[in-house]
Design a protein around this motif. Structure first.
Motif, PDB file in Angstrom:
ATOM      1  N   THR A 278      37.852  45.179  36.277  1.00  0.00           N
ATOM      2  CA  THR A 278      37.112  45.611  37.459  1.00  0.00           C
ATOM      3  C   THR A 278      38.073  45.781  38.629  1.00  0.00           C
ATOM      4  O   THR A 278      39.159  45.192  38.667  1.00  0.00           O
ATOM      5  CB  THR A 278      36.026  44.597  37.856  1.00  0.00           C
ATOM      6  N   THR A 279      37.647  46.573  39.589  1.00  0.00           N
ATOM      7  CA  THR A 279      38.439  46.733  40.808  1.00  0.00           C
ATOM      8  C   THR A 279      38.626  45.385  41.492  1.00  0.00           C
ATOM      9  O   THR A 279      39.707  45.070  41.988  1.00  0.00           O
ATOM     10  CB  THR A 279      37.750  47.727  41.756  1.00  0.00           C
ATOM     11  N   LEU A 280      37.571  44.587  41.508  1.00  0.00           N
ATOM     12  CA  LEU A 280      37.638  43.266  42.123  1.00  0.00           C
ATOM     13  C   LEU A 280      38.707  42.396  41.457  1.00  0.00           C
ATOM     14  O   LEU A 280      39.511  41.741  42.132  1.00  0.00           O
ATOM     15  CB  LEU A 280      36.279  42.577  42.045  1.00  0.00           C
ATOM     16  N   ASP A 281      38.720  42.364  40.131  1.00  0.00           N
ATOM     17  CA  ASP A 281      39.693  41.524  39.431  1.00  0.00           C
ATOM     18  C   ASP A 281      41.123  41.980  39.716  1.00  0.00           C
ATOM     19  O   ASP A 281      42.033  41.148  39.845  1.00  0.00           O
ATOM     20  CB  ASP A 281      39.424  41.533  37.927  1.00  0.00           C
ATOM     21  N   ALA A 282      41.319  43.295  39.821  1.00  0.00           N
ATOM     22  CA  ALA A 282      42.657  43.797  40.138  1.00  0.00           C
ATOM     23  C   ALA A 282      43.070  43.359  41.542  1.00  0.00           C
ATOM     24  O   ALA A 282      44.210  42.920  41.763  1.00  0.00           O
ATOM     25  CB  ALA A 282      42.679  45.321  40.029  1.00  0.00           C
ATOM     26  N   ILE A 283      42.146  43.446  42.491  1.00  0.00           N
ATOM     27  CA  ILE A 283      42.445  43.029  43.860  1.00  0.00           C
ATOM     28  C   ILE A 283      42.753  41.543  43.911  1.00  0.00           C
ATOM     29  O   ILE A 283      43.691  41.102  44.584  1.00  0.00           O
ATOM     30  CB  ILE A 283      41.266  43.373  44.791  1.00  0.00           C
ATOM     31  N   ARG A 284      41.981  40.749  43.163  1.00  0.00           N
ATOM     32  CA  ARG A 284      42.151  39.299  43.211  1.00  0.00           C
ATOM     33  C   ARG A 284      43.455  38.838  42.548  1.00  0.00           C
ATOM     34  O   ARG A 284      43.867  37.693  42.743  1.00  0.00           O
ATOM     35  CB  ARG A 284      40.942  38.617  42.573  1.00  0.00           C
TER      36      ARG A 284
END
Length: 343
Positions: A278-284
């Motif tokens: 997910t985009t979120l996991d990449a950001i995190r």
């Protein structure tokens, strides 16, 4: 590819200061007053009246208003957003009595490998002050069905329990879990509940369970992904006149994802988001403090401004007026080509 934190820019420092003010004002009960929040219920202060162990690694919290006033009304299936002392925002189903507005009850299973929210909940003690938002309902109980079949797995019993009592004699509950020791609220189940822990009955046969639903029944399923996926695959073949209602407590895997490049404009970081990520996991990976809650595209906690690029919106709540320049990074991703976000 730059995967290390760059020196904070003035705009990033300003954003961090704004977030710090938000946390202090909107999650600190002493500094903010109860206010209605559009589309999401009420922001209000509560005190933890009691903490109780309900099962192995499961605790319940009973929440009350400090002034003793009634809490907002709610229907079975509702949840509240809980702002934890750390600033984390998490969602928990209301699992008490909808007729008793003097208190709310929520429950959480300890997840050592999760994002830390459940560990923080388990460390809370009676008398602590919390900020909550809601109640909201993304798992609506349809009270006009002729018959009901409820299938709850593990902590999935929390939204289901009030539904079973509302359905009364029209409903049947099948409750799944690893063992009886891990299954909360066994003493509060309706008469005739079918309790099937894995260590006594073996892995659940979801198609066989759903085949027992009467024609035209409303079938409610809440639990881990394998249970939900099995229900979605087979119910309408087994019972074409029935209706299926589901709620999941974990993020769905990315479907039909494609890799894309992502730039965090404020910090100057460049990332590659994998097809199954997910985009979120990449950001995190580089910003582990990035705010999130539901991971399913309906709470809005992770809404982020889009500076450039086209978004494949996969959420359930972002208004049409915001889709041109915002996205929910927990589920949405690039529609093709790079994305630049205001982070």
């Amino acid at each position: 590819m730059n995967t290390a934190e760059a020196a904070p820019s003035p705009s990033l420092r300003l954003l961090a200061a704004a977030v710090d003010v938000y946390k202090k004002v909107f999650t600190n009960p002493a500094l903010s007053s109860p206010n209605p929040v559009r589309r999401s219920g009420f922001d209000l202060d509560v005190t933890i009246e009691s903490v109780r162990t309900e099962a192995q690694d499961v605790v319940s919290l009973t929440l009350v208003r400090p002034d003793g006033q009634p809490l907002p009304a709610w229907r079975p299936g509702s949840h509240v957003d809980v702002f934890l002392p750390s600033g984390k925002q998490r969602q928990y189903s209301l699992c008490g009595d909808p007729q008793d507005l003097s208190r709310y009850r929520i429950a959480a299973r300890r997840l050592p490998g999760g994002g830390g929210g459940s560990l923080e909940v388990h460390a809370l003690r009676p008398g602590a002050a919390l900020r909550i938002r809601g109640p909201r309902n993304a798992f609506t109980f349809v009270d006009s069905a002729p018959r009901y079949l409820f299938v709850a797995a593990g902590i999935g019993i929390t939204p289901i329990l009030p539904m079973t009592h509302a359905a009364g004699a029209r409903g049947r509950l099948v409750y799944l879990g690893r063992s009886r020791e891990s299954m909360p609220f066994l003493g509060e189940l309706p008469d005739g509940a079918d309790i099937r822990p894995d260590d006594e009955y073996g892995p659940p046969d979801i198609p066989a369970i759903l085949a027992e639903a009467p024609a035209g029944a409303a079938v409610y399923v809440c639990g881990p992904l394998p249970v939900l996926d099995a229900a979605q695959r087979c119910l309408f073949t087994l019972n074409p006149t029935g209706s299926l209602h589901t709620e999941r407590f974990s993020a769905a895997p990315v479907a039909d994802g494609r890799e894309f490049d992502l730039t965090l404009a404020a910090s100057g970081l460049h990332l590659r988001v994998d097809a199954a990520e997910t985009t979120l996991d990449a950001i995190r990976r580089v910003r582990p403090d990035t705010a999130f809650s539901c991971r399913q595209g309906f709470c809005g906690t992770c809404k982020t401004k889009v500076v450039a690029g086209t978004v494949d919106h996969r959420d359930r709540s972002l208004p049409d007026t915001e889709r041109a320049d915002h996205m929910l990074v927990c589920v949405s991703r690039s529609a093709g080509g790079p994305l630049v976000l205001d982070l």
